[in-house]
Design a protein around this motif. Structure first.
Motif, PDB file in Angstrom:
ATOM      1  N   SER A 207      40.082  38.380  48.042  1.00 45.02           N
ATOM      2  CA  SER A 207      39.834  36.943  48.156  1.00 45.02           C
ATOM      3  C   SER A 207      40.252  36.432  49.529  1.00 45.02           C
ATOM      4  CB  SER A 207      40.583  36.189  47.048  1.00 45.02           C
ATOM      5  OG  SER A 207      41.961  36.523  47.042  1.00 45.02           O
ATOM      6  N   GLU A 208      41.230  37.103  50.159  1.00 41.58           N
ATOM      7  CA  GLU A 208      41.675  36.711  51.494  1.00 41.58           C
ATOM      8  C   GLU A 208      40.682  37.125  52.582  1.00 41.58           C
ATOM      9  OE1 GLU A 208      43.593  38.265  49.283  1.00 41.58           O
ATOM     10  OE2 GLU A 208      45.076  36.721  48.796  1.00 41.58           O
ATOM     11  N   ASN A 209      39.822  38.112  52.282  1.00 42.46           N
ATOM     12  CA  ASN A 209      38.872  38.583  53.288  1.00 42.46           C
ATOM     13  C   ASN A 209      37.856  37.522  53.702  1.00 42.46           C
ATOM     14  OD1 ASN A 209      38.669  42.057  52.111  1.00 42.46           O
ATOM     15  ND2 ASN A 209      40.073  41.074  53.548  1.00 42.46           N
ATOM     16  N   TRP A 210      37.705  36.487  52.886  1.00 43.02           N
ATOM     17  CA  TRP A 210      36.794  35.401  53.255  1.00 43.02           C
ATOM     18  C   TRP A 210      37.270  34.699  54.530  1.00 43.02           C
ATOM     19  CZ3 TRP A 210      32.171  35.294  51.230  1.00 43.02           C
ATOM     20  CH2 TRP A 210      31.973  35.770  49.925  1.00 43.02           C
TER      21      TRP A 210
ATOM     22  N   SER B 193      49.406  44.094  48.461  1.00 43.15           N
ATOM     23  CA  SER B 193      48.467  43.109  48.999  1.00 43.15           C
ATOM     24  C   SER B 193      47.612  42.448  47.925  1.00 43.15           C
ATOM     25  CB  SER B 193      47.578  43.747  50.074  1.00 43.15           C
ATOM     26  OG  SER B 193      48.334  44.125  51.202  1.00 43.15           O
ATOM     27  N   ASN B 194      48.280  41.914  46.898  1.00 43.39           N
ATOM     28  CA  ASN B 194      47.603  41.104  45.886  1.00 43.39           C
ATOM     29  C   ASN B 194      46.601  41.897  45.057  1.00 43.39           C
ATOM     30  OD1 ASN B 194      47.314  38.666  44.546  1.00 43.39           O
ATOM     31  ND2 ASN B 194      45.866  37.807  46.008  1.00 43.39           N
ATOM     32  N   PHE B 195      46.922  43.147  44.779  1.00 45.12           N
ATOM     33  CA  PHE B 195      46.032  44.031  44.022  1.00 45.12           C
ATOM     34  C   PHE B 195      46.651  44.409  42.678  1.00 45.12           C
ATOM     35  CE2 PHE B 195      44.483  48.488  43.227  1.00 45.12           C
ATOM     36  CZ  PHE B 195      43.182  48.137  42.897  1.00 45.12           C
ATOM     37  N   LEU B 196      46.016  44.014  41.577  1.00 42.91           N
ATOM     38  CA  LEU B 196      46.405  44.426  40.224  1.00 42.91           C
ATOM     39  C   LEU B 196      47.917  44.271  39.984  1.00 42.91           C
ATOM     40  CD1 LEU B 196      44.228  47.662  39.766  1.00 42.91           C
ATOM     41  CD2 LEU B 196      43.670  45.319  39.099  1.00 42.91           C
ATOM     42  N   LEU B 197      48.446  43.110  40.301  1.00 43.40           N
ATOM     43  CA  LEU B 197      49.893  42.925  40.206  1.00 43.40           C
ATOM     44  C   LEU B 197      50.423  43.023  38.782  1.00 43.40           C
ATOM     45  CD1 LEU B 197      50.377  40.038  42.802  1.00 43.40           C
ATOM     46  CD2 LEU B 197      50.606  42.514  43.139  1.00 43.40           C
ATOM     47  N   TRP B 198      49.725  42.461  37.821  1.00 40.89           N
ATOM     48  CA  TRP B 198      50.142  42.576  36.417  1.00 40.89           C
ATOM     49  C   TRP B 198      49.977  44.007  35.932  1.00 40.89           C
ATOM     50  CZ3 TRP B 198      52.064  39.472  32.430  1.00 40.89           C
ATOM     51  CH2 TRP B 198      51.922  39.980  31.127  1.00 40.89           C
ATOM     52  N   GLU B 199      48.837  44.591  36.225  1.00 41.04           N
ATOM     53  CA  GLU B 199      48.474  45.902  35.684  1.00 41.04           C
ATOM     54  C   GLU B 199      49.277  47.049  36.292  1.00 41.04           C
ATOM     55  OE1 GLU B 199      44.879  43.156  35.753  1.00 41.04           O
ATOM     56  OE2 GLU B 199      46.514  43.698  37.102  1.00 41.04           O
ATOM     57  N   SER B 200      49.862  46.832  37.475  1.00 46.51           N
ATOM     58  CA  SER B 200      50.535  47.928  38.183  1.00 46.51           C
ATOM     59  C   SER B 200      52.032  48.016  37.886  1.00 46.51           C
ATOM     60  CB  SER B 200      50.336  47.762  39.694  1.00 46.51           C
ATOM     61  OG  SER B 200      50.964  46.570  40.151  1.00 46.51           O
TER      62      SER B 200
END
Length: 229
Positions: free
Chosen positions: A48-51, A178-185
């Motif tokens: 989402s930050e890549n925008w 970097s805001n990737f799968l924070l709950w799942e990880s």
């Protein structure tokens, strides 16, 4: 999948050159996953930050995505790959979002490998929308906030129905999620490679599997003889 831009700059090439080389690494990674019987592979392709990146780079990235959706999905389908996309697709142009949904529908019955693409994805945003969904249900009297479980919360995330990742790998030498799968990880094993993503090969994939196989998964508990009985 990190390091496309830096990989290109070391070769005095434009950033899009690195993204195209990164797409080749994706094919190698998917092939390795199929060969080694991996059931789920999630690729963080566009955050989402890549925008916030330069408009030309965003345009190059979306054009590359559009090309692969139109010309390479048939190959994935033939290999038994199911495509699933997580992220805020509403931020993409309508035709591209439609291409994504068509690819998901075409491959929906495949079972050999589930390839999850995180596009315009941010874990904090996903957790926030899950919380809002549950809050709305509570305000409507459909659920009791005091009884909400982790399972219920997870069912409101975009990754619902997918297993939590066993292993998360980041390339390019960076050592953060970097805001990737924070709950799942929460209990995922982590691996950080000092190699740019375009240089990622089947050998790297095999080495990661070998390293993972040597680790002991503890999930916050104590691993001993009694616990294993």
């Amino acid at each position: 999948m990190d390091g496309n831009g830096r990989w290109a700059r070391t070769r005095k090439k434009p950033t899009v050159f690195g993204h195209r080389a990164g797409a080749d690494a994706v094919r190698r990674c998917v092939t390795a996953a199929l060969e080694h019987g991996v059931s789920f592979l999630t690729l963080y392709a566009f955050s989402s930050e890549n925008w916030r990146r330069a408009p030309d780079e965003v345009s190059d990235l979306t054009a590359l995505l559009r090309y692969y959706l139109r010309h390479k999905v048939a190959e994935l389908h033939a290999e038994g790959v199911r495509l699933r996309v997580i992220g805020e697709l509403s931020r993409f142009e309508t035709d591209l979002a439609d291409e994504i949904r068509r690819a998901e529908k075409l491959t929906s019955r495949n079972q050999r490998l589930t390839l999850v693409l995180a596009l315009s994805y941010g874990a904090r945003s996903d957790v926030l929308q899950a919380a809002r969904k549950l809050a709305l249900m509570a305000s409507e009297g459909k659920i009791d906030p005091a009884t909400i479980t982790e399972v219920q919360f997870a069912s409101c995330l975009q990754t619902h129905g997918l297993p939590d990742p066993d292993l998360i790998v980041r390339t390019s030498g960076e050592q953060r999620l970097s805001n990737f799968l924070l709950w799942e990880s929460a209990y995922s094993e982590l691996a950080f490679l000092d190699v740019f993503w375009p240089d990622f090969t089947e050998n790297h994939f095999e080495q990661l599997l070998s390293d993972y196989a040597s680790r002991e998964r503890r999930y916050g508990g104590r691993l001993d003889e009694e616990a294993c009985k």
